[in-house]
Design an enzyme around this catalytic site. Structure first.
Site, PDB file in Angstrom:
ATOM      1  N   PRO A  47      28.029 -58.207 -90.887  1.00  0.00           N
ATOM      2  CA  PRO A  47      28.066 -59.317 -89.936  1.00  0.00           C
ATOM      3  C   PRO A  47      26.684 -59.884 -89.670  1.00  0.00           C
ATOM      4  O   PRO A  47      25.789 -59.168 -89.243  1.00  0.00           O
ATOM      5  CB  PRO A  47      28.628 -58.659 -88.669  1.00  0.00           C
ATOM      6  CG  PRO A  47      28.190 -57.233 -88.769  1.00  0.00           C
ATOM      7  CD  PRO A  47      28.180 -56.905 -90.232  1.00  0.00           C
ATOM      8  N   ASP A  86      28.082 -60.428 -85.613  1.00  0.00           N
ATOM      9  CA  ASP A  86      27.362 -59.467 -84.777  1.00  0.00           C
ATOM     10  C   ASP A  86      26.890 -60.246 -83.544  1.00  0.00           C
ATOM     11  O   ASP A  86      26.020 -61.103 -83.648  1.00  0.00           O
ATOM     12  CB  ASP A  86      26.161 -58.955 -85.582  1.00  0.00           C
ATOM     13  CG  ASP A  86      25.590 -57.681 -85.013  1.00  0.00           C
ATOM     14  OD1 ASP A  86      26.145 -57.159 -84.023  1.00  0.00           O
ATOM     15  OD2 ASP A  86      24.578 -57.209 -85.559  1.00  0.00           O
ATOM     16  N   TRP A 523      23.040 -51.902 -83.141  1.00  0.00           N
ATOM     17  CA  TRP A 523      23.296 -51.401 -84.500  1.00  0.00           C
ATOM     18  C   TRP A 523      24.535 -50.522 -84.544  1.00  0.00           C
ATOM     19  O   TRP A 523      25.139 -50.336 -85.598  1.00  0.00           O
ATOM     20  CB  TRP A 523      22.092 -50.622 -85.028  1.00  0.00           C
ATOM     21  CG  TRP A 523      21.004 -51.550 -85.455  1.00  0.00           C
ATOM     22  CD1 TRP A 523      19.900 -51.893 -84.739  1.00  0.00           C
ATOM     23  CD2 TRP A 523      20.934 -52.281 -86.683  1.00  0.00           C
ATOM     24  NE1 TRP A 523      19.142 -52.790 -85.439  1.00  0.00           N
ATOM     25  CE2 TRP A 523      19.744 -53.043 -86.639  1.00  0.00           C
ATOM     26  CE3 TRP A 523      21.757 -52.364 -87.800  1.00  0.00           C
ATOM     27  CZ2 TRP A 523      19.370 -53.872 -87.680  1.00  0.00           C
ATOM     28  CZ3 TRP A 523      21.369 -53.191 -88.838  1.00  0.00           C
ATOM     29  CH2 TRP A 523      20.190 -53.942 -88.775  1.00  0.00           C
ATOM     30  N   GLN A 558      18.604 -53.755 -95.334  1.00  0.00           N
ATOM     31  CA  GLN A 558      19.718 -53.045 -94.715  1.00  0.00           C
ATOM     32  C   GLN A 558      19.797 -51.578 -95.129  1.00  0.00           C
ATOM     33  O   GLN A 558      20.676 -50.850 -94.687  1.00  0.00           O
ATOM     34  CB  GLN A 558      21.044 -53.746 -95.003  1.00  0.00           C
ATOM     35  CG  GLN A 558      21.121 -55.146 -94.440  1.00  0.00           C
ATOM     36  CD  GLN A 558      20.923 -55.184 -92.930  1.00  0.00           C
ATOM     37  OE1 GLN A 558      21.187 -54.220 -92.219  1.00  0.00           O
ATOM     38  NE2 GLN A 558      20.413 -56.297 -92.415  1.00  0.00           N
ATOM     39  N   TRP A 562      22.195 -51.534 -91.952  1.00  0.00           N
ATOM     40  CA  TRP A 562      23.645 -51.409 -91.969  1.00  0.00           C
ATOM     41  C   TRP A 562      24.164 -50.360 -92.945  1.00  0.00           C
ATOM     42  O   TRP A 562      25.155 -49.698 -92.678  1.00  0.00           O
ATOM     43  CB  TRP A 562      24.244 -52.785 -92.285  1.00  0.00           C
ATOM     44  CG  TRP A 562      25.686 -52.932 -91.934  1.00  0.00           C
ATOM     45  CD1 TRP A 562      26.270 -52.683 -90.724  1.00  0.00           C
ATOM     46  CD2 TRP A 562      26.732 -53.366 -92.801  1.00  0.00           C
ATOM     47  NE1 TRP A 562      27.612 -52.954 -90.792  1.00  0.00           N
ATOM     48  CE2 TRP A 562      27.923 -53.376 -92.060  1.00  0.00           C
ATOM     49  CE3 TRP A 562      26.772 -53.754 -94.143  1.00  0.00           C
ATOM     50  CZ2 TRP A 562      29.146 -53.765 -92.592  1.00  0.00           C
ATOM     51  CZ3 TRP A 562      27.990 -54.151 -94.676  1.00  0.00           C
ATOM     52  CH2 TRP A 562      29.159 -54.150 -93.909  1.00  0.00           C
ATOM     53  N   LYS A 595       6.883 -64.451 -97.623  1.00  0.00           N
ATOM     54  CA  LYS A 595       8.048 -64.414 -96.760  1.00  0.00           C
ATOM     55  C   LYS A 595       8.230 -65.791 -96.104  1.00  0.00           C
ATOM     56  O   LYS A 595       7.270 -66.434 -95.727  1.00  0.00           O
ATOM     57  CB  LYS A 595       7.712 -63.377 -95.695  1.00  0.00           C
ATOM     58  CG  LYS A 595       8.799 -62.911 -94.829  1.00  0.00           C
ATOM     59  CD  LYS A 595       8.226 -61.740 -94.053  1.00  0.00           C
ATOM     60  CE  LYS A 595       9.011 -61.473 -92.800  1.00  0.00           C
ATOM     61  NZ  LYS A 595       8.572 -60.239 -92.152  1.00  0.00           N
ATOM     62  N   LYS A 598       8.973 -69.209 -89.745  1.00  0.00           N
ATOM     63  CA  LYS A 598       8.714 -70.435 -89.003  1.00  0.00           C
ATOM     64  C   LYS A 598       7.218 -70.670 -88.848  1.00  0.00           C
ATOM     65  O   LYS A 598       6.730 -71.783 -88.981  1.00  0.00           O
ATOM     66  CB  LYS A 598       9.358 -70.347 -87.624  1.00  0.00           C
ATOM     67  CG  LYS A 598      10.799 -70.809 -87.634  1.00  0.00           C
ATOM     68  CD  LYS A 598      11.352 -70.867 -86.225  1.00  0.00           C
ATOM     69  CE  LYS A 598      12.880 -70.811 -86.269  1.00  0.00           C
ATOM     70  NZ  LYS A 598      13.439 -70.089 -85.132  1.00  0.00           N
TER      71      LYS A 598
END
Length: 1056
Positions: A47, A86, A523, A558, A562, A595, A598
């Site tokens: 999610p 999520d 989490w 992850q 996750w 990477k 912003k």
RNA sequence: GGGCCCGUAGCUUAGCCAGGUUGAGCGCACGGCUGAUAACCGUGAGGUCCUGCGUUCGAAUCGCAGCGGGCCCA
């Protein structure tokens, strides 16, 4: 009926049309239903957090998922694929706090938890809807209508139930531990929520005065002066040697203790001018030494404790080798404290301000305190050196506040007890790539610590733990039903704070039980997704049928996220891994490999890309650019290249449509069997290639090598279809009658496209649908609703002919070489050549020429082919002999000149023959001499106007000598080309007739062109055609041309 | 500082597992084709295969050390 498509490839238009089609026909739902009862495939969507906007990384993630699911579906799988969201946790809390202008938890409390939580919920739901729309524009098919949402009560129950499992299996623990703490959010945060960034902090050396010796100090180092008030001990390494030294600075002397190896560097920092070592000792001897807390006068509480030196292995040989220990502010420190019965004195509150226990510092913010503490130390003469350091320091992942470590009471899952089983379980999981599991994930699990699952916040799943206010005994509730059985609860009560906080239970002791106020680490929410998405424990049937997941895929971040949280929760709940196979994918970086962020301003928005190139191009780009597990350097130029490739696919697809439409070609009428006798070699070749492509895509997809699958398809489109097959069959599509040769082409092209639209469907779902709609559904009303409902094409072995494919590859190499040779003699392809000559190096190339002679002649525009025997030379080659001076000189000395002359004058052929078997006796001015093979170099002499080029299987000669016939054809085709160009300019229909007047300013050329008058008329569809030296070139369009130096004037008009 | 991954032409990459003349696409230059034509094709130039050391008859490929990038951790 198949329809002509006249437009250029317009992704936006096609995609909009297809999206509407899907929606109007409920295509997604019908496709999933179509597969009900087939082989099960349980996919769990990782999610995304409901931030409100997708980015390139989440787009890539969903595109991978979509492509794999579409492929699986077409291959006969019944799929569960609820999208997931999520929706709890700090990120949203922080966002809402920002909107409301809050600064601390106090603001939330005074605003009202209920109102705050409702704001968070509203926010999360709104963001979810926005993101769903964005994901849909990518053409991704998941169950968007019925997603799993972590804020739903059913979902919350899954987390509750899981925690109860942990409690019952003695895997849940509560206790005081040092945790990462965000002083702004006033909550514990998980290791995985800590972001490391560069930060400049004080770097100071402090002297701790020993108790039993005058003017003797232990030197420690720290970057957190604010933790000095909480100092309780010093640690030294038992294996290091420590030194007691007399240090001199500005006539003052003092005795310092530190690691021997670090003396020089410490004294330099403290600007000491001289020193002498008084004594050295092992760390063990330093241990036990007592010292006076440096700020004890300011902090009365500290006078209650003894301060000593202890041993600890983690002490490194850096700075001073003596480590400041504050058990309330560090994990290692806490452990030292625990081992030595030192209290975890922690005079800092949850908001990062000192408590009453900090004496003088009470109420002060710890970051502000740094300066004050340093000043106080300096005033006491205890600050040995004062500098700054820029180092990686942890920050709260959401609000970016530098974290602190605090000893607080928290709830933990005992990962330590599960570790061995976890390591065993991950070996049973199929990892892609293999090292994602066998190396990376394994390493992570081996180093894993107990999992702190409690947070002191509002917007999250409440911990279902009630504690008796009297006897402190605990009750962990697993489901809503259970709660209703033991308490008076309105069945509609929402399972969020503050509602559940109001529920009170009665303890066995008769005391009142209240819920502990914590919520879950967010989490933990997603950790239970694999059963929560099946509504377990609310329902059991689905769980029994589907769990565990067949497949999940997420980015490599992850591993600690996750992949890990799911495994941990699943081990607690079921003692086994919740997934059978995992594809770990990469990260999207900017074009320079940085990477996207912003702050760097290098973020590329998916919608920008889609607006420019369309979703199918974006999909193909991210899937094909690199292996899934590698990071993707996002490069607009590369994306444009992929877009061009798709454009070519579009052009290839639309090329035959006007002809098919004109001829009313109906594939239901013209069967493959009917045209089979008329198939040419190239037709069989492209059909075979199609089979090979299907096979290769299958092979790639089996291992989730999506980049290989797409590259295979793109190469097929570019190389085989566009650059070769379409070029070969063009003339056949222009035949006007019901020519079986033409029908064969139609049928073959049709079958190729019918397969191709299925093969591209997982990757370019929109374009596939568009093609399918036109060529399949327009023809057969009974065809499946959508291409995505079709079965994946099965390889037809009877159509596969790898031998033919190899031969065609050889022929293509020859055509390329011929083109190269033509360029050397400057003979355009439009001009035929008398013949080409092939010298094959092996039987295969020889056979290829024999077999595909027509293709070769056609594509080289040659009137004939001479095929030489394998490893023989073309017999029309001449030979040139030249003397090898360096071989002749040493043998013949002063006579060398004569020998050289002899060789130059001799008949090269004779010479070669003579030397073929070794030495040759010759006569030089009456004297005989012996020539050896090294003395003469032979080179091929190529006939004039013949060019040569090598290819990988041999050599090709192009005989470009002109004949009247060739010149006539060449000029005729030059004229034809220009008239065609003009037809195009007039935008004439393909079958429209014209009148043509052609004046050529050279009588010889007029003659040549007139040889082919009929041919020209037929090619350009001219009813009336006048060619001559004195023709008035009139017409609707008149143009002057220069053909090979000759002026040509052409006028054309539509015939009526 | 540690773990894992990546580093080949200006850019994107294949080859690396199983050692034997680095192969493509984009871009560039030149040429060709011409009813797919705002499309397409050919040729050419362009490489210290990140660096160094080692193993080997032979290293882009295997090993070690280092450099740069990414993710994760400390």
């Amino acid at each position: 009926m198949i329809k002509e498509v006249t437009d250029q490839y317009n992704a936006q238009k096609i995609e909009e049309k297809v999206h509407n089609f899907w929606e109007d026909n409920q295509a997604y739902m019908k496709v999933r239903e179509h597969r009900r009862g087939e082989k099960r495939f349980f996919f769990v969507d990782g999610p995304p957090y409901t931030t409100g906007h997708i980015h390139l990384g989440t787009a890539w993630n969903k595109i991978i998922k979509d492509s794999i699911l579409r492929y699986k579906s077409m291959n006969g799988h019944d799929i569960v694929d609820r999208a997931g969201w999520d929706m709890h946790g700090l990120p949203i809390e922080v966002k809402v706090e920002g909107v409301l202008g809050f600064e601390s938890k106090k603001d939330i409390e005074s605003y009202g938890v209920e109102k705050f939580v409702n704001k968070c919920k509203e926010f999360a739901l709104k963001q979810k809807d926005a993101m769903t729309d964005q994901f849909r524009t990518l053409g991704t098919w998941l169950d968007w209508e019925d997603p799993y949402m972590t804020l739903k009560d059913e979902y919350i129950e899954a987390a509750w139930w899981t925690l109860k499992q942990a409690y019952e299996k003695d895997l849940l623990e509560v206790g005081k531990r040092v945790v990462n703490w965000c002083p702004r959010c006033e909550t514990a945060i998980a290791d995985s929520e800590v972001e490391y960034e560069d930060r400049t902090d004080p770097s100071i050396f402090i002297k701790f005065a020993t108790k039993n010796e005058n003017d003797t100090y232990i030197v420690i180092w720290t970057t957190t002066p604010w933790t000095i008030p909480a100092n309780m001990a010093v640690a030294v390494n038992p294996d290091f040697e420590y030194a007691k030294i007399r240090a001199v600075k500005e006539d003052k002397e003092e005795i310092l203790i530190m690691a021997s190896d670090l003396v020089e560097s410490v004294l330099k920092k403290g600007r000491y001018t001289d020193y002498e070592i008084l004594e050295t000792m092992p760390g063990e001897d330093v241990a036990g030494m007592e010292y006076k807390h440096p700020l004890v006068e300011n902090i009365p509480e500290q006078s209650k404790f003894d301060h000593r030196v202890y041993l600890a292995d983690f002490v490194t040989a850096e700075n001073t080798g003596c480590v400041h220990i504050a058990p309330g502010h560090g994990v290692d420190d806490f452990d030292v404290g625990k081992a030595n019965d030192i209290p975890a004195f922690c005079p800092v509150g949850s908001n990062g301000h000192y408590t009453r226990e900090a004496g003088k510092y009470e109420g002060m913010n710890i970051r502000d305190a740094n300066k004050v503490v340093m000043e106080d130390l300096d005033a006491k003469g205890l600050l040995l050196a004062d500098d700054t350091i820029t180092h990686r320091y942890g920050h709260c992942w959401r609000c970016k506040t530098p974290i602190i470590y605090l000893a607080t009471k928290q709830w933990f899952i005992k990962i330590g007890d599960l570790k061995e089983d976890m390591l065993a379980e991950i070996k049973r999981v199929d990892w892609h790539p293999d090292w994602a599991g066998s190396a990376r994930f394994r390493d992570w699990i081996e180093g894993a610590r107990d999992w702190c699952i409690s947070r002191q916040r509002y917007w999250g799943i409440p911990l279902p733990v009630w504690r008796c206010e009297e006897c402190e005994s605990l009750k962990v509730v697993g489901t809503r039903k259970e709660l209703q059985e033991i308490a008076d609860v309105d069945p509609n009560t929402e399972l969020h704070r503050p509602y559940v906080d109001e529920i009170k239970l009665t303890c066995d002791c008769g005391g009142r039980m209240s819920r502990i106020e914590d919520v879950f680490d967010v989490w933990f929410d997603s950790a239970v997704a694999s059963w929560a998405t099946l509504n377990y424990p609310h329902r059991e049937d689905q769980f029994k049928e589907w769990w565990p997941a067949d497949f999940i895929t997420e980015g490599h971040d992850q591993t600690r996220g996750w992949f890990y949280s799911q495994l941990g929760a699943s081990m607690v709940a079921f003692g086994q891994a919740p997934y059978k196979s995992v594809l770990m994918h990469g990260f999207t970086l900017d074009s320079t490999g940085k990477k996207m962020s912003k702050s760097l301003g290098n973020v590329v928005q998916p919608h920008e890309v889609i607006e420019k190139y369309g979703a199918d191009s974006l999909r193909c780009y991210v899937l094909s650019s690199s292996a899934p597990w590698e990071d993707l350097k996002f490069n607009q130029d590369e994306l444009a290249t992929i877009h061009r490739t798709i454009n070519i696919l579009w052009n290839v697809y639309r090329f035959p449509l006007p002809y098919m439409a004109l001829d009313k070609f109906d594939p239901l009428e013209v069967s493959f069997e009917a045209v089979e006798p008329y198939l040419r070699k190239e037709d069989r070749w492209i059909l075979s290639r199609m089979q090979s492509v299907i096979e290769e895509v299958d092979r790639s997809m089996e291992q989730y090598l999506l980049h290989r699958a797409i590259r295979t398809i793109n190469e097929f489109v570019l190389e085989d279809l566009s650059r070769w097959y379409i070029q070969l069959i063009r003339p056949r599509t222009w035949n006007e009658a019901d020519d079986p040769d033409k029908l064969a082409v139609y049928r073959v092209l049709y079958d190729v496209f019918a397969n191709l639209c299925k093969v591209i469907a997982p990757f370019m779902p929109h374009l596939a649908e568009e093609m399918y709609g036109n060529i399949v559904k327009n023809v057969d009303p009974d065809a499946a609703l959508t291409v995505h409902m079709c079965n994946w094409p099965k390889v037809d072995e009877s159509l596969k002919d790898t031998d033919l494919e190899e031969k065609m590859t050889a022929v293509r190499a020859m055509v390329e070489a011929a083109s190269n040779a033509r360029q050397k003699v400057k003979r355009k392809l439009r001009w035929p050549v008398n013949r080409i000559v092939i010298e094959p190096e092996n039987r295969q190339v020889y056979d290829a020429v024999m077999d595909l002679r027509f293709v070769l002649m056609d594509q080289t525009n040659a009137k004939d082919i001479d095929l030489v025997e394998v490893n023989h030379s073309w017999d029309e080659l001449g030979v040139e002999a030249s003397p090898n001076h360096s071989a002749i000189g040493p043998v013949f000395k002063q006579d060398a000149g004569k020998v050289i002359q002899y060789i130059q004058k001799a008949d090269a052929n004779e010479l070669k023959k003579g030397l073929a078997n070794g030495e040759l006796e010759i006569s030089l001015e009456g004297e005989s001499a012996t020539l050896t093979p090294e003395m003469v170099k032979f080179e091929d002499k190529i006939p004039s106007m013949v060019a040569v080029a090598d290819f990988s299987g041999g050599r090709i000669y192009v005989d470009a000598n002109l004949t009247r016939d060739i010149e006539s054809e060449g000029f005729a085709r030059e004229v034809i080309r220009r008239i065609q160009d003009m037809r195009k300019e007039l935008d004439l229909e393909v079958d429209e007739n014209i009148l043509a007047h052609i004046r050529i300013d050279d009588e010889r050329i007029v003659d040549l062109v007139l040889d082919r008058e009929n041919y020209i008329a037929k090619e350009v569809r001219s009813q009336v055609q006048v060619i001559g030296f004195d023709v008035d070139a009139t017409g609707t369009l008149v143009k002057d041309w220069n053909v090979e130096g000759i002026d040509v004037h052409i006028g054309i008009s539509p015939a009526n």
